[in-house]
Design a protein around this motif. Structure first.
Motif, mmCIF file in Angstrom:
data_model
loop_
_atom_site.group_PDB
_atom_site.id
_atom_site.type_symbol
_atom_site.label_atom_id
_atom_site.label_comp_id
_atom_site.label_asym_id
_atom_site.label_seq_id
_atom_site.Cartn_x
_atom_site.Cartn_y
_atom_site.Cartn_z
ATOM 1 N N THR A 196 11.737 2.175 4.066
ATOM 2 C CA THR A 196 10.703 3.690 4.700
ATOM 3 C C THR A 196 11.426 5.137 3.937
ATOM 4 O OG1 THR A 196 9.530 3.715 6.499
ATOM 5 C CG2 THR A 196 9.815 5.856 5.967
ATOM 6 N N THR A 197 11.275 5.876 2.811
ATOM 7 C CA THR A 197 11.488 6.160 1.904
ATOM 8 C C THR A 197 11.355 7.598 1.487
ATOM 9 O OG1 THR A 197 10.850 6.424 0.085
ATOM 10 C CG2 THR A 197 12.238 5.300 -0.060
ATOM 11 N N ARG A 234 1.194 -1.051 0.137
ATOM 12 C CA ARG A 234 -0.264 0.428 0.063
ATOM 13 C C ARG A 234 0.501 1.091 -0.058
ATOM 14 N NH1 ARG A 234 -2.240 0.978 5.200
ATOM 15 N NH2 ARG A 234 0.089 0.856 5.667
ATOM 16 N N VAL A 235 0.568 2.160 -0.967
ATOM 17 C CA VAL A 235 1.507 3.145 -0.557
ATOM 18 C C VAL A 235 0.479 4.554 0.222
ATOM 19 C CG1 VAL A 235 2.687 4.831 -2.188
ATOM 20 C CG2 VAL A 235 2.858 1.941 -2.901
ATOM 21 N N THR A 236 1.239 4.892 0.475
ATOM 22 C CA THR A 236 0.298 5.937 1.804
ATOM 23 C C THR A 236 0.838 6.679 1.307
ATOM 24 O OG1 THR A 236 0.774 5.072 3.747
ATOM 25 C CG2 THR A 236 -0.129 6.332 4.033
ATOM 26 N N GLN A 237 0.045 8.270 0.782
ATOM 27 C CA GLN A 237 0.326 9.498 0.635
ATOM 28 C C GLN A 237 0.392 10.147 1.846
ATOM 29 O OE1 GLN A 237 1.140 11.063 -2.367
ATOM 30 N NE2 GLN A 237 0.951 9.316 -3.189
ATOM 31 N N ARG A 238 2.144 10.927 1.917
ATOM 32 C CA ARG A 238 1.759 12.124 2.974
ATOM 33 C C ARG A 238 1.183 12.653 2.921
ATOM 34 N NH1 ARG A 238 7.342 14.995 4.523
ATOM 35 N NH2 ARG A 238 6.024 16.283 3.466
ATOM 36 N N GLY A 247 -1.375 4.926 9.940
ATOM 37 C CA GLY A 247 -1.560 4.514 9.413
ATOM 38 C C GLY A 247 -1.583 3.271 10.829
ATOM 39 N N GLY A 248 -1.222 3.669 12.134
ATOM 40 C CA GLY A 248 -1.399 3.004 13.376
ATOM 41 C C GLY A 248 -0.070 2.283 13.330
ATOM 42 N N GLY A 249 0.444 1.677 12.463
ATOM 43 C CA GLY A 249 1.886 1.060 13.027
ATOM 44 C C GLY A 249 3.290 1.982 13.113
ATOM 45 N N ALA A 289 4.994 1.697 11.051
ATOM 46 C CA ALA A 289 5.858 1.607 9.346
ATOM 47 C C ALA A 289 4.580 2.821 8.428
ATOM 48 C CB ALA A 289 4.260 0.118 8.784
ATOM 49 N N ALA A 290 3.875 3.189 9.686
ATOM 50 C CA ALA A 290 3.577 4.586 8.539
ATOM 51 C C ALA A 290 4.204 5.767 9.479
ATOM 52 C CB ALA A 290 1.614 4.898 8.465
ATOM 53 N N ALA A 291 5.481 5.824 9.340
ATOM 54 C CA ALA A 291 5.943 6.602 10.304
ATOM 55 C C ALA A 291 6.455 7.830 9.512
ATOM 56 C CB ALA A 291 6.939 6.003 10.943
ATOM 57 N N ALA A 292 6.257 7.737 8.274
ATOM 58 C CA ALA A 292 6.707 9.135 8.052
ATOM 59 C C ALA A 292 5.824 10.287 7.677
ATOM 60 C CB ALA A 292 7.021 9.124 6.121
#
Lengths: 474, 166
Positions: free
Chosen positions: B84-85, B36-40, B45-47, B49-52
């Motif tokens: 993460t990028t 899943r690609v999360t747009q900033r 998103g919870g965990g 992983a979505a730390a950006a």
């Protein structure tokens, strides 16, 4: 919110529970064996089989129960394991029923035992028992990590299970291999259960010892060689599997245990040298035993050239018939109920059941079956990758590795790729122990995958408030 | 039974069996393509992983002309956030365990406000340690002053390693 919107994070899709997907696949998996059943009846007797409604409904109810148990007790489990196992089990019952209809096998049974009993109803009963056991495992085993506590007990348990068939009075020597015990009229194959129990031991043991095994090593010719004292466990397992081979005349079980240990050792330590050492040891052991033990020697001769000794040795004839049945199946097969794989004789519905698939469904069917097995293994490995705890990882890898080895050993044996070993094709072959043990294996994999795919609990409220740990130079 | 019926049933069964295999493979397709690609700018998103994260509210500095060969993204190559990028667009990137950092590190050995990475006037990226407990390492050396980042050099913060890439 912000003008800068080109930063992305790549993450896995949040796992939905996928229970409805599973239900759909399960319905599909129930319909296919019923279709096959009708197919056999039409081609052999020219009419729909009389037990179709009962068998079909019974099978659907069993699958439904299994689904409800998974839905209730392992909500996030992998959606593929249950449907594929159900499909294979159902097709297994149909294959056995098809061989029950064979006149040749009926007369053969009457000649050698005096009576002929149908195996399909018994297999159906075992399937029912197996689904019950599957439910019990999912109900009782709320967390697979509990099994970690029984690491050394399970080692003892596995040893006992392996030794049982050799004990006089308890063990039953059936056609040369001493892998059965008979208790109260039932013959049980303890090796099938030992496969699961010993996976617990390997996983628990390697989880603790992996660092010692992985890091303490010398480099030699590009390989990391382990220290002498770390070789101890692998030597012990090797000796044990050789003993099984010598005293129980069972090539399959010994290969299974040793192979499983090597696979788990490799996964735990990431050292290729273990694979090399394991292969050398198993080739060495198998060569020595193959030259000395007479039972194994017969199998090897039958493997090297089944048609040279076709008329003199029963083993050669069986393997020869099996190869011919694969050949006469061709690409598309003869169709359900129209092959002559019953010529194989008494083990047609157990060890050699895959030959019937080869003849009646052809290469196309064999490929589909192997892919289905492959999918179960893939889901097992996937579960291991997703599992968060090292014990669960190793356990899942061990179970799927054992499953894969068993498929390879059996399918390879009946196709003449490797010497025949007398193991059962999981879910297909007639036999209670095999069905029960493999459903337990699936239940454990479902439990681990449920734990692995369950969404992680919410993170701690504020990491800011925690103290930073200080690195202490040692 | 006529020969034709039997042939149709035989082929039909194989087709159905393969259909099952194909459906099963479709079900697991998400394993291969299921990222899943999360747009900033979307909510977190919870965990971990979505730390950006949002870099706060400050308006983005005026875009400077990109120098040739300048790095365009920051990649986390080791640690819990591996993979993460963050695209480098002239903004300051803060790293640390604090919630308002650009990259929230889930790392016991990182400080709340550990380090920051920012472009200087010429577009050269600079890394600066913000007085962290365990220090920030560029390659092997512990940073004491703001230092330009050579291309491809790993920056180590606790158990996390980040790199600037083109």
């Amino acid at each position: 919110m912000s003008v800068v919107t080109n930063t992305t994070t790549i993450g896995a899709i949040e796992a939905p529970s996928r229970r409805n997907t599973e239900l759909l696949l399960l319905a599909f998996a129930v319909v296919i064996p019923i279709f096959a059943y009708a197919n056999v009846g039409l081609s052999i007797h020219g009419e729909l089989p009389p037990g179709m409604l009962v068998y079909g409904l019974g099978f659907a109810v069993l699958a439904g129960i299994a689904h409800l148990v998974v839905r209730r007790f392992a909500k996030y489990a992998d959606p593929l394991l249950l449907p594929i196992a159900t499909l294979l089990n159902g097709l297994g019952v149909v294959l056995i029923w098809r061989l029950d209809q064979s006149e040749r096998l009926r007369t053969l049974a009457k000649r050698s035992f005096g009576v002929f009993t149908e195996s399909a109803p018994r297999q159906m009963m075992y399937t029912g028992l197996a689904i019950a056991l599957f439910s019990v495992v999912l109900l009782v085993l709320k967390d697979h990590r509990v099994l970690q506590r029984f690491t050394y007990i399970s080692m003892a348990g596995a040893l006992v299970l392996l030794i049982l068939p050799v004990i006089p009075g308890l063990g039953a020597d059936v056609f040369g291999a001493k892998i059965w015990i008979s208790v109260g009229g039932f013959s049980i194959q303890p090796g099938e259960f030992a496969k699961i129990v010993i996976a617990i031991f390997f996983a628990g043991y390697l989880m603790v010892k992996r660092d010692a095994l992985a890091l303490a090593s010398r480099r030699f010719m590009g390989l990391y060689l382990p220290r002498g004292r770390d070789l101890g466990p692998i030597l012990m397992i090797w000796a044990m599997s050789l003993l099984v081979l010598v005293f129980e005349n069972d090539l399959g079980t010994s290969l299974l245990f040793f192979g499983m240990f090597v696979i788990m050792l490799y996964v735990a330590t990431e050292r290729t040298s273990w694979i090399v050492i394991g292969l050398l040891m198993s080739v060495g052991g198998a060569t020595v035993v193959g030259m000395t033990a007479s039972h194994v020697k017969v199998r090897v001769t039958a493997w090297l050239d089944p048609f040279a000794c076709y008329s003199t040795s029963g083993a050669c004839e069986q393997v020869g018939q099996s190869i011919m049945s694969f050949g006469s199946g061709g690409v598309l097969g003869t169709g359900w109920g129209q092959g002559n794989s019953d010529l194989i004789g008494f083990a047609a519905n157990s060890d050699f059941i895959f030959s019937t698939v080869g003849e009646e469904l052809g290469l196309t069917g064999v490929m589909a079956f192997l892919l289905l097995y492959g999918l179960i293994i893939e889901r097992g490995v996937r579960t291991a990758l997703a599992a968060r705890d090292p014990f669960g990882k190793l356990f899942a890898i061990g179970l799927s590795g054992a499953f894969a080895l068993q498929i390879f050993v059996v399918a390879g044996g009946v196709m003449g790729l490797i010497p025949l070993t007398g193991m059962t094709m999981p879910f297909l072959a007639s036999g209670g122990s095999s069905v029960l043990a493999n459903w337990v294996l699936i239940a454990i994999l479902i439990r681990i995958s449920d734990t692995a795919r369950r969404p992680a609990p919410a993170p701690a409220p504020s990491p800011d408030s925690e103290m930073t740990q200080v690195v202490r130079p040692s | 039974m006529s020969e034709l019926t039997l042939t149709v049933m035989r082929l039909g069964f194989l087709a159905v069996l393969w259909l099952f295999v194909i459906v099963a493979v479709q079900v697991i397709r998400s394993d291969l393509f299921g990222t899943r690609v999360t747009q900033r700018g979307s909510r977190r998103g919870g965990g971990a992983a979505a730390a950006a994260q949002q870099p706060g509210r400050q308006p983005a500095p005026p875009q400077q002309r990109q120098r040739r060969g300048a790095p365009t993204k920051l990649v986390v190559s080791e640690g819990t956030l591996t993979g993460t990028t963050v695209t480098l667009a002239g903004q300051t990137i803060t790293l640390g365990r604090a919630h308002d950092s650009t990259i929230v590190l889930d790392d016991d050995y990182a400080s709340s406000r550990h380090a920051r990475i920012y472009p200087d006037r010429d577009g050269q990226w600079i890394v600066e340690d913000l007085g962290s407990t365990n220090g920030t390492y560029l390659d092997r050396t512990r940073l004491t002053t703001p230092t330009p980042i050579p291309p491809g050099a790993p920056i180590r913060i606790g158990k996390t390693v980040i790199e600037l890439r083109k």
